[in-house]
Design a protein around this motif. Structure first.
Motif, PDB file in Angstrom:
ATOM      1  N   THR A   1       3.049   8.319  -4.617  1.00 42.18           N
ATOM      2  CA  THR A   1       2.562   8.327  -3.233  1.00 42.18           C
ATOM      3  C   THR A   1       2.078   9.703  -2.789  1.00 42.18           C
TER       4      THR A   1
ATOM      5  N   THR B   1       0.817  -1.205   0.000  1.00 44.36           N
ATOM      6  CA  THR B   1       0.000   0.000   0.000  1.00 44.36           C
ATOM      7  C   THR B   1       0.857   1.264   0.000  1.00 44.36           C
TER       8      THR B   1
ATOM      9  N   ALA C   1       0.767   3.568   2.141  1.00 44.75           N
ATOM     10  CA  ALA C   1       1.220   3.812   3.514  1.00 44.75           C
ATOM     11  C   ALA C   1       2.491   3.013   3.817  1.00 44.75           C
ATOM     12  N   LEU C   2       2.531   1.739   3.366  1.00 42.46           N
ATOM     13  CA  LEU C   2       3.748   0.942   3.564  1.00 42.46           C
ATOM     14  C   LEU C   2       4.917   1.527   2.781  1.00 42.46           C
TER      15      LEU C   2
ATOM     16  N   ASP D   1      -3.541   9.184  -2.945  1.00 41.06           N
ATOM     17  CA  ASP D   1      -4.117   7.848  -3.028  1.00 41.06           C
ATOM     18  C   ASP D   1      -5.287   7.791  -4.006  1.00 41.06           C
TER      19      ASP D   1
ATOM     20  N   ARG E   1       5.400   4.676   2.087  1.00 36.86           N
ATOM     21  CA  ARG E   1       5.891   5.870   2.788  1.00 36.86           C
ATOM     22  C   ARG E   1       6.719   5.487   4.011  1.00 36.86           C
ATOM     23  N   GLN E   2       6.344   4.424   4.703  1.00 37.71           N
ATOM     24  CA  GLN E   2       7.148   3.964   5.843  1.00 37.71           C
ATOM     25  C   GLN E   2       8.536   3.519   5.380  1.00 37.71           C
TER      26      GLN E   2
END
Length: 380
Positions: free
Chosen positions: A103, A85, A87-88, A106, A90-91
């Motif tokens: 990114t 995803t 979010a993953l 979304d 960006r981490q």
């Protein structure tokens, strides 16, 4: 009284110290001449313009085909519906320092727009339209898609990313491009207007010369870095293989052919796996070629080694199902072919096209006796 013998005079011979000093001076002078020639080549003439054009066409085409092939699966690989995803991603970026345009939002509409821009950019980069700007945009596109799904591809895009960044510094649009065609048509229309010999004209002329020098230096450095990168890839791959036990005993290809993940055609893999002696010889030859590759580039062995590398990558693409990786390596090997090779290919292509056009039109009728074909001329 005995007569005295005449004094024998001999020519003075140079001392050993003087000879060594002369040899040292000659070696130093030769080294300085080579350094001066290298800097002259670096500053005055762009090298391997045709090879840079082949790299541009090859990687632009590869990434365009890659994006079109994955078009039905684009959402699962790079889009909002991907298991990896945003979010993953960006981490991971917080840890690695990477970034991706995908990114920033979304939204599915934003993703589709980015995908369309990537396809158009790859096509324009391949064609060489406004290459100076499009090459930078192509590097941004490849970096964004690579960083967005770094675990979802087969590894071929790693090399494409490196080459896209390097090609952004080269003059890869000087040959076989729309930019080159536009420049040729402009020069055929008429000579460029010379800048007047005024203070302003001289300043603009100096700025133009400085710009050409900077472009030449960046291009040459970029091509040298590309060649060094390919040598490093082959050398490090060969040294890593030497450390492995399966490559040492010649069974590495046997295990690779029996991995279900790398069996696009299981029947073909089983048929090749039956020839154990040939597989063992291929293992040892692969290690030898990769380790020796950086050392054979300045001799006549370069061409047979490049042919064997081409055969090896075609085998990897067919037997292991890694076409993107193999094609990326084949295109990278093109940097070591001289420009005269590509010029001869272009000449053969033009002759083939002309022969095809003549055969398509048929033999032109010969004029009758006493009659000449009409030619345009002045009236009156």
């Amino acid at each position: 009284m005995a007569p005295t013998e005449p004094t024998r005079t001999t020519a003075p011979t140079p001392s050993r110290c003087t000879t060594e000093q002369a040899g040292t001076r000659n070696a130093t002078q030769r080294t300085l001449d080579r350094v001066a020639a290298f800097f002259t080549l670096l500053l005055e003439r762009p090298v391997s313009l045709y090879a840079a054009a082949v790299l541009r066409i090859g990687y632009g085409l590869l990434y365009l085909v890659f994006l079109l092939r994955e078009f039905p699966h684009r959402d699962q690989i790079w889009g909002p519906g991907s298991p990896w995803t945003p979010a993953l991603a960006r981490q991971l970026f917080d840890q690695t320092g990477w970034a991706s345009l995908l990114t920033l939002s979304d939204s599915r509409a934003y993703f589709e727009l980015c995908y369309a821009v990537a396809v158009v950019t790859s096509a324009l980069f391949m064609l060489g339209w406004r290459t100076r700007v499009v090459s930078v945009l192509f590097a941004v596109v490849v970096a964004s898609f690579h960083a967005r799904a770094i675990f979802m591809t087969d590894g071929g895009d790693n090399l494409i990313l490196l080459m896209a960044v390097y090609l952004g510094f080269t003059a890869c649009g000087r040959r076989w491009s729309l930019d080159a065609r536009r420049a040729r048509l402009r020069s055929a229309t008429g000579p460029e207007a010379r800048l007047p010999l005024t203070t302003g004209g001289a300043s603009r002329r100096h700025l133009r010369d400085a710009r050409l020098s900077v472009v030449t230096v960046l291009h040459n450095c970029g091509m040298f870095v590309i060649a060094a990168q390919v040598c490093f890839l082959y050398g490090s791959a060969g040294l890593y293989k030497v450390q492995g036990g399966t490559w040492g005993n010649g069974t590495a290809l046997h295990y690779a052919l029996n991995l279900h993940l790398f069996q696009p055609w299981p029947a073909l893999s089983d048929m090749v796996d039956e020839h154990q002696v040939l597989l063992t010889a291929a293992c040892y030859l692969t290690v030898l070629l990769q380790v020796a590759f950086p050392f054979v580039l300045f001799g006549r062995l370069k061409y047979p080694v490049l042919v064997m590398m081409l055969t090896m990558h075609v085998g990897i693409a067919v037997l292991l199902g890694l076409p993107l990786f193999s094609a990326a390596m084949i295109v990278a090997d093109a940097v070591f072919l001289p420009d005269r090779f590509y010029r001869s290919l272009g000449l053969l292509w033009r002759r083939a096209v002309q022969r095809t056009e003549v055969s398509g039109r048929g033999a032109s009728p010969r004029p009758e006796a006493g009659l000449l074909p009409t030619q345009p001329g002045p009236v009156g």
